[in-house]
Design an enzyme around this catalytic site. Sequence first.
Site, PDB file in Angstrom:
ATOM      1  N   TYR A 127       0.853  -1.197   0.000  1.00 55.94           N
ATOM      2  CA  TYR A 127       0.000   0.000   0.000  1.00 55.94           C
ATOM      3  C   TYR A 127       0.883   1.239   0.000  1.00 55.94           C
ATOM      4  O   TYR A 127       1.728   1.403   0.879  1.00 55.94           O
ATOM      5  CB  TYR A 127      -0.918   0.033   1.225  1.00 55.94           C
ATOM      6  CG  TYR A 127      -1.923   1.162   1.149  1.00 55.94           C
ATOM      7  CD1 TYR A 127      -3.166   0.962   0.560  1.00 55.94           C
ATOM      8  CD2 TYR A 127      -1.623   2.436   1.622  1.00 55.94           C
ATOM      9  CE1 TYR A 127      -4.086   1.994   0.453  1.00 55.94           C
ATOM     10  CE2 TYR A 127      -2.532   3.472   1.526  1.00 55.94           C
ATOM     11  CZ  TYR A 127      -3.764   3.253   0.939  1.00 55.94           C
ATOM     12  OH  TYR A 127      -4.659   4.284   0.824  1.00 55.94           O
ATOM     13  N   GLN A 188     -10.999  -0.206   1.209  1.00 51.05           N
ATOM     14  CA  GLN A 188     -11.435  -1.094   0.128  1.00 51.05           C
ATOM     15  C   GLN A 188     -10.264  -1.768  -0.569  1.00 51.05           C
ATOM     16  O   GLN A 188     -10.356  -2.917  -1.006  1.00 51.05           O
ATOM     17  CB  GLN A 188     -12.305  -0.333  -0.881  1.00 51.05           C
ATOM     18  CG  GLN A 188     -11.641   0.796  -1.625  1.00 51.05           C
ATOM     19  CD  GLN A 188     -11.755   2.133  -0.913  1.00 51.05           C
ATOM     20  OE1 GLN A 188     -11.938   2.177   0.298  1.00 51.05           O
ATOM     21  NE2 GLN A 188     -11.649   3.218  -1.663  1.00 51.05           N
ATOM     22  N   ASN A 211      -3.722   5.801   6.137  1.00 53.98           N
ATOM     23  CA  ASN A 211      -4.488   6.565   7.126  1.00 53.98           C
ATOM     24  C   ASN A 211      -5.194   5.622   8.095  1.00 53.98           C
ATOM     25  O   ASN A 211      -5.006   4.404   8.069  1.00 53.98           O
ATOM     26  CB  ASN A 211      -5.473   7.516   6.429  1.00 53.98           C
ATOM     27  CG  ASN A 211      -6.527   6.760   5.618  1.00 53.98           C
ATOM     28  OD1 ASN A 211      -6.766   5.567   5.820  1.00 53.98           O
ATOM     29  ND2 ASN A 211      -7.151   7.446   4.688  1.00 53.98           N
ATOM     30  N   SER A 234       2.574   9.750  11.818  1.00 55.25           N
ATOM     31  CA  SER A 234       4.028   9.855  11.919  1.00 55.25           C
ATOM     32  C   SER A 234       4.428  10.586  13.190  1.00 55.25           C
ATOM     33  O   SER A 234       3.667  11.394  13.739  1.00 55.25           O
ATOM     34  CB  SER A 234       4.579  10.596  10.702  1.00 55.25           C
ATOM     35  OG  SER A 234       5.982  10.530  10.677  1.00 55.25           O
ATOM     36  N   GLN A 256       8.237  16.188  10.400  1.00 57.65           N
ATOM     37  CA  GLN A 256       7.202  15.188  10.643  1.00 57.65           C
ATOM     38  C   GLN A 256       5.840  15.832  10.843  1.00 57.65           C
ATOM     39  O   GLN A 256       4.818  15.256  10.449  1.00 57.65           O
ATOM     40  CB  GLN A 256       7.573  14.347  11.871  1.00 57.65           C
ATOM     41  CG  GLN A 256       8.811  13.511  11.662  1.00 57.65           C
ATOM     42  CD  GLN A 256       8.775  12.726  10.364  1.00 57.65           C
ATOM     43  OE1 GLN A 256       7.985  11.803  10.204  1.00 57.65           O
ATOM     44  NE2 GLN A 256       9.630  13.086   9.420  1.00 57.65           N
ATOM     45  N   HIS A 259       3.472  16.120   7.848  1.00 58.04           N
ATOM     46  CA  HIS A 259       2.840  14.927   7.289  1.00 58.04           C
ATOM     47  C   HIS A 259       1.334  14.935   7.487  1.00 58.04           C
ATOM     48  O   HIS A 259       0.572  14.563   6.598  1.00 58.04           O
ATOM     49  CB  HIS A 259       3.392  13.669   7.977  1.00 58.04           C
ATOM     50  CG  HIS A 259       4.555  13.055   7.270  1.00 58.04           C
ATOM     51  ND1 HIS A 259       4.482  12.556   5.994  1.00 58.04           N
ATOM     52  CD2 HIS A 259       5.821  12.820   7.675  1.00 58.04           C
ATOM     53  CE1 HIS A 259       5.648  12.061   5.645  1.00 58.04           C
ATOM     54  NE2 HIS A 259       6.487  12.214   6.651  1.00 58.04           N
ATOM     55  N   GLU A 324       8.721   6.580  16.657  1.00 55.55           N
ATOM     56  CA  GLU A 324       8.973   6.053  15.307  1.00 55.55           C
ATOM     57  C   GLU A 324      10.369   6.462  14.835  1.00 55.55           C
ATOM     58  O   GLU A 324      11.160   5.641  14.389  1.00 55.55           O
ATOM     59  CB  GLU A 324       7.910   6.603  14.355  1.00 55.55           C
ATOM     60  CG  GLU A 324       8.082   6.186  12.912  1.00 55.55           C
ATOM     61  CD  GLU A 324       7.109   6.891  11.986  1.00 55.55           C
ATOM     62  OE1 GLU A 324       6.940   6.418  10.853  1.00 55.55           O
ATOM     63  OE2 GLU A 324       6.513   7.915  12.383  1.00 55.55           O
ATOM     64  N   HIS A 325      10.665   7.760  14.929  1.00 52.76           N
ATOM     65  CA  HIS A 325      11.992   8.293  14.614  1.00 52.76           C
ATOM     66  C   HIS A 325      12.574   8.909  15.884  1.00 52.76           C
ATOM     67  O   HIS A 325      11.885   9.657  16.575  1.00 52.76           O
ATOM     68  CB  HIS A 325      11.916   9.402  13.547  1.00 52.76           C
ATOM     69  CG  HIS A 325      11.149   9.019  12.321  1.00 52.76           C
ATOM     70  ND1 HIS A 325       9.802   9.331  12.160  1.00 52.76           N
ATOM     71  CD2 HIS A 325      11.526   8.377  11.192  1.00 52.76           C
ATOM     72  CE1 HIS A 325       9.396   8.890  10.979  1.00 52.76           C
ATOM     73  NE2 HIS A 325      10.411   8.305  10.378  1.00 52.76           N
ATOM     74  N   ASP A 358      14.371   8.978   5.547  1.00 46.46           N
ATOM     75  CA  ASP A 358      13.157   8.905   4.736  1.00 46.46           C
ATOM     76  C   ASP A 358      13.473   8.622   3.272  1.00 46.46           C
ATOM     77  O   ASP A 358      12.719   7.929   2.595  1.00 46.46           O
ATOM     78  CB  ASP A 358      12.388  10.236   4.819  1.00 46.46           C
ATOM     79  CG  ASP A 358      11.410  10.257   5.975  1.00 46.46           C
ATOM     80  OD1 ASP A 358      11.230   9.213   6.625  1.00 46.46           O
ATOM     81  OD2 ASP A 358      10.815  11.319   6.213  1.00 46.46           O
ATOM     82  N   GLU A 412       1.287 -35.491  29.480  1.00 49.37           N
ATOM     83  CA  GLU A 412       0.306 -34.521  28.974  1.00 49.37           C
ATOM     84  C   GLU A 412      -1.043 -35.169  28.667  1.00 49.37           C
ATOM     85  O   GLU A 412      -1.958 -34.499  28.185  1.00 49.37           O
ATOM     86  CB  GLU A 412       0.855 -33.829  27.715  1.00 49.37           C
ATOM     87  CG  GLU A 412       2.056 -32.941  28.001  1.00 49.37           C
ATOM     88  CD  GLU A 412       2.513 -32.142  26.796  1.00 49.37           C
ATOM     89  OE1 GLU A 412       1.989 -32.356  25.693  1.00 49.37           O
ATOM     90  OE2 GLU A 412       3.408 -31.291  26.964  1.00 49.37           O
ATOM     91  N   HIS A 417       0.010 -39.852  20.965  1.00 53.52           N
ATOM     92  CA  HIS A 417       1.347 -39.330  20.680  1.00 53.52           C
ATOM     93  C   HIS A 417       2.411 -40.355  21.076  1.00 53.52           C
ATOM     94  O   HIS A 417       3.356 -40.617  20.328  1.00 53.52           O
ATOM     95  CB  HIS A 417       1.592 -38.033  21.457  1.00 53.52           C
ATOM     96  CG  HIS A 417       0.981 -36.817  20.832  1.00 53.52           C
ATOM     97  ND1 HIS A 417      -0.382 -36.683  20.669  1.00 53.52           N
ATOM     98  CD2 HIS A 417       1.538 -35.685  20.333  1.00 53.52           C
ATOM     99  CE1 HIS A 417      -0.636 -35.510  20.103  1.00 53.52           C
ATOM    100  NE2 HIS A 417       0.520 -34.882  19.888  1.00 53.52           N
TER     101      HIS A 417
END
Length: 426
Positions: A127, A188, A211, A234, A256, A259, A324-325, A358, A412, A417
């Site tokens: 994506y 979708q 998003n 971000s 950032q 964004h 994140e950063h 980036d 067990e 087994h």
Amino acid sequence: MNWLTGSITEILTALKAEVKLAHEDNQEIEEQVRQIIQQVIQNGDKALKNYSKKFDQVELEDLFISKETIDLGYQRVEDEVLKALEAAKENIVSYHQKQKQYDFMDTEKQGVLRGQLVLPLARVGVYVPGGTAAYPSSVLMNALPAKIAGVEEIIMVTPPSVDGIPDVILAAAKIAGVDKIFQLGGAQSIAALAYGTETVPKVDKIVGPGNIYVATAKKQVFGTVGIDMIAGPSEIGIIADETANPAYIAADLLSQAEHDTLARAILVTDSNQLAERVEKEIYRQLETLPRKEIAKQAIENHGMIIIASTVAAMFTIMNEIAPEHLEVQLLDPISYLHEIKNAGSIFLGDYASEPVGDYFSGTNHVLPTSGTAKFYSPLGVYDFVKYSQVTYYTKEALAQAKEAIALLARKEGLEAHARAVEYRFK
């Protein structure tokens, strides 16, 4: 910006409350996404076209982007941009090739062979966000590690627009070796990749940021397909003292903030004077930013300056944030590397500005957000492979192990087994 001061206990308590709020589900969006996914499952391409008209204001005849369209888009991109993309590709490939993992076999015990196979995924979906900006760098960051891993087919989706997919996105896809592109966005597109439609093939894993609708859809289809992570807005965290340059810090925080209005920009420092200078510099630089309104809203609603008492406290606080950063703008920043426990991507020193990662250094910019760097990693080659274990025993080797195996199985309560091993010696 919001200022946060006090004891380290008070600061950490406030941060934990903020993280809890950020992770609360939006039930309305959850339900909207659930309905979108069901419509795509039931109505396939028809639902995808209806949602493109509804959400993107684009009436699509074809969801698929032809090779001819991609080639024409590539040809329209300026030579200097193509050269920059190729240079970025070279760095991304050289970095990610070092992440490759390999099969192994061991024969530590006589008659026993154990091993592991590293197998590439057959088909992945990538994506690439659209909307307010075009992100050719995201194409490279998602597709190139998949190519290095040996993925057989890379399917890319990116939101449509009335002007078509931006040429630079098509060029980046061609450079990265994407196999198929579909002009699809939002929840979708995630549903289409997860379940398949008449046109869109079903994939094994979906990667890439988007998003809140995309993130929610990835969460809901997880289990039907794999996902890389559930990414939020971000964010950047900067640790700095009085020796740091306030203009550099302000510029990086704004990198950032521009964004998304929900982006987080956080400075942790032990210097009140630096904090005041950074805040003034942010508002000075904001005035000339093309995305001023977005960045300003992010700074005022989600920007934060935290005053800590010591350098050790700065790292304790930032490890709780797990950004994140993370930038470390201290003297001799490399010496502090092992103080960092939780961060997606780390940038050391005045000249490792976050946009270097980036676009160009080769490290990946698809990163864990909202504190998930405590347990998630940056996107890498390892995200595009799976592992299969291998076992081989001779009869003699199994004879030596059979009593222990049967004993554990019966402990067990699993008699079949135990008998499965014992039958081989009747």
